[in-house]
Scaffold this active site. Structure first.
Site, PDB file in Angstrom:
ATOM      1  N   HIS A   1      -0.001  -0.514  -9.995  1.00 29.43           N
ATOM      2  CA  HIS A   1      -0.730  -1.458  -9.136  1.00 29.43           C
ATOM      3  C   HIS A   1      -1.052  -2.762  -9.887  1.00 29.43           C
ATOM      4  O   HIS A   1      -2.220  -3.125 -10.057  1.00 29.43           O
ATOM      5  CB  HIS A   1      -2.009  -0.810  -8.596  1.00 29.43           C
TER       6      HIS A   1
ATOM      7  N   GLU B   1      -4.243   6.737  -6.173  1.00 30.84           N
ATOM      8  CA  GLU B   1      -4.079   6.001  -7.428  1.00 30.84           C
ATOM      9  C   GLU B   1      -5.134   6.437  -8.430  1.00 30.84           C
ATOM     10  O   GLU B   1      -6.326   6.432  -8.091  1.00 30.84           O
ATOM     11  CB  GLU B   1      -4.156   4.498  -7.159  1.00 30.84           C
TER      12      GLU B   1
ATOM     13  N   ARG C   1       0.849  -1.189   0.000  1.00 27.92           N
ATOM     14  CA  ARG C   1       0.000   0.000   0.000  1.00 27.92           C
ATOM     15  C   ARG C   1       0.886   1.240   0.000  1.00 27.92           C
ATOM     16  O   ARG C   1       1.891   1.306   0.719  1.00 27.92           O
ATOM     17  CB  ARG C   1      -0.904   0.011   1.235  1.00 27.92           C
TER      18      ARG C   1
END
Ligand code: MLT
Length: 321
Positions: A281, A262, A233
């Site tokens: 990601h 994000e 994270r």
């Protein structure tokens, strides 16, 4: 009585197929689904399946009038307002197993990329150069890897790092030392991990204790030239402090797959900084993992709606209401 289910965030086809087999379940919306599309379907939905794109915040949940469950196809539930869900009596469940291996393999990929400059050399050659000296790397063998967070993913990373003949140490206040010892890993305190590691990889969830755990003060305790990997994270790292440490050479490289916001805004200090590799990601983005977590999420929903059985509940207080 039939139950209405929304399957958002392009959850895998395998999940849709499983839900479609249940006569008592009607899929009222599925696919990528914008926030507006979800909000439109939400008032009559009994279950919502999401990945990380949908922010199930209090505002979104205010449109739910009969929602019983949210199933997160993935591990992190930081995109779900657990307090708001609990207040509304919505059970939130996750699927912690299905993407472990994909994330662990990706972590090794990021470590190897940092150690050997693979993306940098690829880009350089694409731009017409044939540069070798600038991309002299280091071996993983014999280096110390510090794993912060020794849950499923941390342990899977450890097994793979040991196959590369790394020395592996780990920090996790919630995991008994014998679990690590059985794997050939030493549990240490955080300061020791920072002091001893050539590579550090983060696999913790965000809590008050872990938020910004990589900051100027903790970086100061690390070896000069340490390489840091984060596929967990974004908020584990204080971006500006890491950028400063990369510029000074204290941190020899960072590979980041996750960000506080994000996608990261254009003024993020780390994006494009030499010495930083970044990917959007992707750690759990394999067809294998997405099938696994999709099936797990669909099974959670079916069991909850049809049998009143709940597993992997992330807001257990909701069950005592
Ligand atoms: C997870 O929490 O499962 C991973 O970060 C991947 C994802 O967000 O889906």
């Amino acid at each position: 009585m039939p139950f209405n289910v929304i399957a958002a965030d392009n959850v895998d086809r395998a999940a849709i197929d499983l839900l479609a087999k249940e006569a008592q379940i009607t899929l009222i919306a599925s696919g990528k689904l914008s926030r507006d599309q979800i909000i439109q379907a939400l008032p009559v939905a009994d279950a919502l399946i999401i990945r990380s794109a949908t922010k199930a915040d209090a505002e979104l949940l205010s449109h739910a009038t009969q929602l019983k469950v949210i199933a997160r196809a993935g591990v992190g539930v930081d995109n779900v307002d657990l307090t708001a869900a609990t207040e509304k009596g919505i059970v939130v469940m996750n699927t912690p197993d299905g993407n472990t291996i994909s994330t662990a393999e990706y972590t090794l990929g990021l470590m190897l990329s940092l150690a050997r400059f693979i993306p940098n050399a690829y880009q350089d050659m694409r731009e017409g150069r044939w540069e070798r000296a600038a991309f002299t790397g280091v071996e993983l063998r014999g280096k110390t890897l510090g794993i912060v967070g020794f849950g499923r993913i941390g342990r899977a990373v450890a097994k793979r790092a040991l196959a590369f003949e790394m020395n592996v140490i780990a920090y996790d206040p919630y995991i008994p030392a014998d679990i690590a010892a059985d794997l050939g890993v030493w549990m240490v305190d955080l300061d020791t991990l920072f002091k001893e590691s050539d590579f550090i990889t983060l696999h913790s969830v965000i809590t008050d204790e872990t938020r910004f755990m990589i900051n100027a003060e903790t970086i100061d305790k690390m070896k000069h030239g340490v390489r840091i990997v984060n596929a967990a994270r974004g908020a584990l790292i204080h971006d500006d402090d890491l950028a400063t440490a990369i510029k000074s050479g204290k941190v020899g490289g960072a590979a980041l797959d996750v960000y506080q916001i994000e996608p990261p805004p254009g003024d993020n200090a780390l994006i494009g900084l030499p010495g930083v590799l970044h990917t959007p990601h992707l750690a759990a983005s394999t067809s294998d993992a997405q099938i696994n977590v999709g099936i797990d999420a669909a099974k959670l929903v079916i069991d909850a709606l049809l049998n009143g059985k709940y597993a992997n509940v992330c807001n257990p207080a909701v069950l005592n209401r």
